[in-house]
Design a protein around this motif. Sequence first.
Motif, PDB file in Angstrom:
ATOM      1  N   THR A  94      -0.271   0.917   7.047  1.00 18.25           N
ATOM      2  CA  THR A  94      -1.334   0.987   6.058  1.00 18.25           C
ATOM      3  C   THR A  94      -1.854  -0.409   5.761  1.00 18.25           C
ATOM      4  O   THR A  94      -1.105  -1.389   5.820  1.00 18.25           O
ATOM      5  CB  THR A  94      -0.832   1.665   4.762  1.00 18.25           C
ATOM      6  OG1 THR A  94      -1.929   1.889   3.872  1.00 18.25           O
ATOM      7  CG2 THR A  94       0.198   0.801   4.059  1.00 18.25           C
ATOM      8  N   ARG A 112      -7.685   2.007   0.752  1.00 15.62           N
ATOM      9  CA  ARG A 112      -6.524   1.915   1.630  1.00 15.62           C
ATOM     10  C   ARG A 112      -6.850   2.531   2.979  1.00 15.62           C
ATOM     11  O   ARG A 112      -7.491   3.589   3.052  1.00 15.62           O
ATOM     12  CB  ARG A 112      -5.311   2.606   1.002  1.00 15.62           C
ATOM     13  CG  ARG A 112      -4.035   2.452   1.824  1.00 15.62           C
ATOM     14  CD  ARG A 112      -2.814   2.871   1.029  1.00 15.62           C
ATOM     15  NE  ARG A 112      -2.710   4.313   0.860  1.00 15.62           N
ATOM     16  CZ  ARG A 112      -2.110   5.126   1.736  1.00 15.62           C
ATOM     17  NH1 ARG A 112      -1.612   4.637   2.862  1.00 15.62           N
ATOM     18  NH2 ARG A 112      -2.026   6.419   1.496  1.00 15.62           N
ATOM     19  N   CYS A 114      -5.198   4.102   6.473  1.00 14.14           N
ATOM     20  CA  CYS A 114      -3.987   4.692   7.038  1.00 14.14           C
ATOM     21  C   CYS A 114      -4.224   4.944   8.524  1.00 14.14           C
ATOM     22  O   CYS A 114      -5.239   5.538   8.900  1.00 14.14           O
ATOM     23  CB  CYS A 114      -3.629   5.996   6.332  1.00 14.14           C
ATOM     24  SG  CYS A 114      -2.137   6.790   6.987  1.00 14.14           S
ATOM     25  N   HIS A 122     -10.582   5.911  -0.783  1.00 15.78           N
ATOM     26  CA  HIS A 122     -10.285   5.516  -2.151  1.00 15.78           C
ATOM     27  C   HIS A 122      -9.443   6.612  -2.778  1.00 15.78           C
ATOM     28  O   HIS A 122      -9.854   7.758  -2.831  1.00 15.78           O
ATOM     29  CB  HIS A 122     -11.569   5.319  -2.958  1.00 15.78           C
ATOM     30  CG  HIS A 122     -11.324   5.035  -4.415  1.00 15.78           C
ATOM     31  ND1 HIS A 122     -11.077   3.764  -4.877  1.00 15.78           N
ATOM     32  CD2 HIS A 122     -11.284   5.846  -5.490  1.00 15.78           C
ATOM     33  CE1 HIS A 122     -10.895   3.814  -6.191  1.00 15.78           C
ATOM     34  NE2 HIS A 122     -11.020   5.071  -6.596  1.00 15.78           N
ATOM     35  N   CYS A 123      -8.238   6.256  -3.214  1.00 11.80           N
ATOM     36  CA  CYS A 123      -7.325   7.286  -3.674  1.00 11.80           C
ATOM     37  C   CYS A 123      -6.973   7.174  -5.142  1.00 11.80           C
ATOM     38  O   CYS A 123      -6.626   8.178  -5.772  1.00 11.80           O
ATOM     39  CB  CYS A 123      -6.035   7.257  -2.846  1.00 11.80           C
ATOM     40  SG  CYS A 123      -5.336   5.616  -2.635  1.00 11.80           S
ATOM     41  N   VAL A 124      -7.046   5.974  -5.736  1.00  8.97           N
ATOM     42  CA  VAL A 124      -6.634   5.805  -7.120  1.00  8.97           C
ATOM     43  C   VAL A 124      -7.285   4.545  -7.668  1.00  8.97           C
ATOM     44  O   VAL A 124      -7.563   3.599  -6.925  1.00  8.97           O
ATOM     45  CB  VAL A 124      -5.093   5.708  -7.226  1.00  8.97           C
ATOM     46  CG1 VAL A 124      -4.564   4.480  -6.515  1.00  8.97           C
ATOM     47  CG2 VAL A 124      -4.636   5.741  -8.677  1.00  8.97           C
ATOM     48  N   TYR A 163       2.088  -0.984  -6.362  1.00 11.17           N
ATOM     49  CA  TYR A 163       1.369   0.187  -5.875  1.00 11.17           C
ATOM     50  C   TYR A 163       2.298   1.005  -4.984  1.00 11.17           C
ATOM     51  O   TYR A 163       2.881   0.475  -4.027  1.00 11.17           O
ATOM     52  CB  TYR A 163       0.125  -0.216  -5.092  1.00 11.17           C
ATOM     53  CG  TYR A 163      -0.533   0.933  -4.361  1.00 11.17           C
ATOM     54  CD1 TYR A 163      -1.238   1.910  -5.052  1.00 11.17           C
ATOM     55  CD2 TYR A 163      -0.429   1.038  -2.974  1.00 11.17           C
ATOM     56  CE1 TYR A 163      -1.829   2.974  -4.384  1.00 11.17           C
ATOM     57  CE2 TYR A 163      -1.028   2.101  -2.296  1.00 11.17           C
ATOM     58  CZ  TYR A 163      -1.723   3.061  -3.005  1.00 11.17           C
ATOM     59  OH  TYR A 163      -2.296   4.104  -2.346  1.00 11.17           O
ATOM     60  N   VAL A 165       2.716   3.703  -2.182  1.00 10.05           N
ATOM     61  CA  VAL A 165       1.945   4.355  -1.133  1.00 10.05           C
ATOM     62  C   VAL A 165       2.155   5.861  -1.170  1.00 10.05           C
ATOM     63  O   VAL A 165       1.218   6.643  -0.980  1.00 10.05           O
ATOM     64  CB  VAL A 165       2.342   3.783   0.244  1.00 10.05           C
ATOM     65  CG1 VAL A 165       1.646   4.552   1.376  1.00 10.05           C
ATOM     66  CG2 VAL A 165       2.010   2.301   0.327  1.00 10.05           C
ATOM     67  N   GLU A 166       3.370   6.305  -1.448  1.00 12.90           N
ATOM     68  CA  GLU A 166       3.664   7.738  -1.462  1.00 12.90           C
ATOM     69  C   GLU A 166       3.027   8.435  -2.653  1.00 12.90           C
ATOM     70  O   GLU A 166       2.408   9.498  -2.508  1.00 12.90           O
ATOM     71  CB  GLU A 166       5.178   7.965  -1.485  1.00 12.90           C
ATOM     72  CG  GLU A 166       5.580   9.429  -1.477  1.00 12.90           C
ATOM     73  CD  GLU A 166       7.084   9.617  -1.476  1.00 12.90           C
ATOM     74  OE1 GLU A 166       7.531  10.781  -1.477  1.00 12.90           O
ATOM     75  OE2 GLU A 166       7.809   8.597  -1.472  1.00 12.90           O
ATOM     76  N   ASP A 167       3.157   7.856  -3.836  1.00 11.50           N
ATOM     77  CA  ASP A 167       2.637   8.491  -5.052  1.00 11.50           C
ATOM     78  C   ASP A 167       1.179   8.161  -5.332  1.00 11.50           C
ATOM     79  O   ASP A 167       0.563   8.767  -6.218  1.00 11.50           O
ATOM     80  CB  ASP A 167       3.472   8.078  -6.268  1.00 11.50           C
ATOM     81  CG  ASP A 167       4.922   8.511  -6.150  1.00 11.50           C
ATOM     82  OD1 ASP A 167       5.182   9.476  -5.414  1.00 11.50           O
ATOM     83  OD2 ASP A 167       5.780   7.861  -6.769  1.00 11.50           O
ATOM     84  N   GLU A 168       0.613   7.183  -4.614  1.00 14.41           N
ATOM     85  CA  GLU A 168      -0.761   6.737  -4.848  1.00 14.41           C
ATOM     86  C   GLU A 168      -0.952   6.357  -6.313  1.00 14.41           C
ATOM     87  O   GLU A 168      -1.895   6.814  -6.986  1.00 14.41           O
ATOM     88  CB  GLU A 168      -1.763   7.833  -4.455  1.00 14.41           C
ATOM     89  CG  GLU A 168      -1.632   8.331  -3.030  1.00 14.41           C
ATOM     90  CD  GLU A 168      -2.157   7.342  -1.999  1.00 14.41           C
ATOM     91  OE1 GLU A 168      -2.491   6.205  -2.389  1.00 14.41           O
ATOM     92  OE2 GLU A 168      -2.218   7.696  -0.811  1.00 14.41           O
ATOM     93  N   SER A 169      -0.058   5.503  -6.825  1.00  6.19           N
ATOM     94  CA  SER A 169      -0.124   5.144  -8.237  1.00  6.19           C
ATOM     95  C   SER A 169       0.202   3.669  -8.434  1.00  6.19           C
ATOM     96  O   SER A 169       0.905   3.063  -7.620  1.00  6.19           O
ATOM     97  CB  SER A 169       0.856   5.994  -9.058  1.00  6.19           C
ATOM     98  OG  SER A 169       2.195   5.765  -8.649  1.00  6.19           O
TER      99      SER A 169
END
Length: 310
Positions: A94, A112, A114, A122-124, A163, A165-169
């Motif tokens: 990533t 991000r 992948c 854009h995820c978060v 940050y 990566v798994e939880d996107e938080s």
Amino acid sequence: MGSDSLYIVNAASGEEVNVQHPFGVGINGWFRIVGVSNGNICFKFSRERDDTRLLVWNPTTQCSREISDPHRDHGRSFFPVYGFSHVPNSNAYTVIHMCKRDIADAYVFFSRYCSRRSTWFHCVDCLPGVEKIDPNSVFNNGHAYWITGTGDSYATPKSVLCYSVEDESFSEVSIPVGAIYTIHNLLTHKEKVAFLAHTHNEFGYIAAIWHLNEDANGNRILEQYCRFASRSIRENPILFVDENLLLLVNNSKERDLFVNYRYRELVLTEYDIEHGTRNLLVRRAWRYPETPHPITVRSTLKYFAGMFPV
């Protein structure tokens, strides 16, 4: 370092190899390393001025993938920050990109990439109130970390930004007052994220290491691991090998052996924390800017194996 200079070093054999990087940047081009992870190297490069791109390359297999640079959508007025790592328990990797128009802006643009999707998304949203993000990043167990800053000069460290990566938080860990020195870096030590700081006071040069731990309630905190006498706050730590710290100096000013301002010097040293001793690993100099090729080489490598695959 010249635009065509890329070296792979193996400490076990003492071999130092100048390799041809997988792109031609030309006379107006440049490149820099974004990150190294799991045998892959991520570059940001430009063949012609501001035509920037990203490229992930494996020196062993010679496989590479060119990736669009999302910063091109924002322009020069935005300051970019990147991060690169493989995804744990997979063959994917990533790339993270963040940028702001101005330090005073509340919003941080985040995206991000992948390798599984082969696209940016854009995820978060980044946490509010983040003023400045240091470009130095560390990945550990699927999490990316940066130092955030505040204050009039925005040089005072405020927190460690995390940050997942798994939880996107996103989450933050406050930096204690006792850890606020002059120069700060993030790295990994004993399989933990380490916050390393240098300063200078009436007693000389001091360095200290804090580990990112969890308290009894499961809250993440920075706890001091050790404090030791250093030699100079101009040195920037890049990694630990065993119990010793490797330090990198990239300097174009006057130094001990090179008094001509036209020389650029790169020095890699090993610092033994327990005994307070230093060992020169590599010293290299380039004429600057006319001839970027190395003019001197001294290599007594012992511990540098494994940073890049050979």
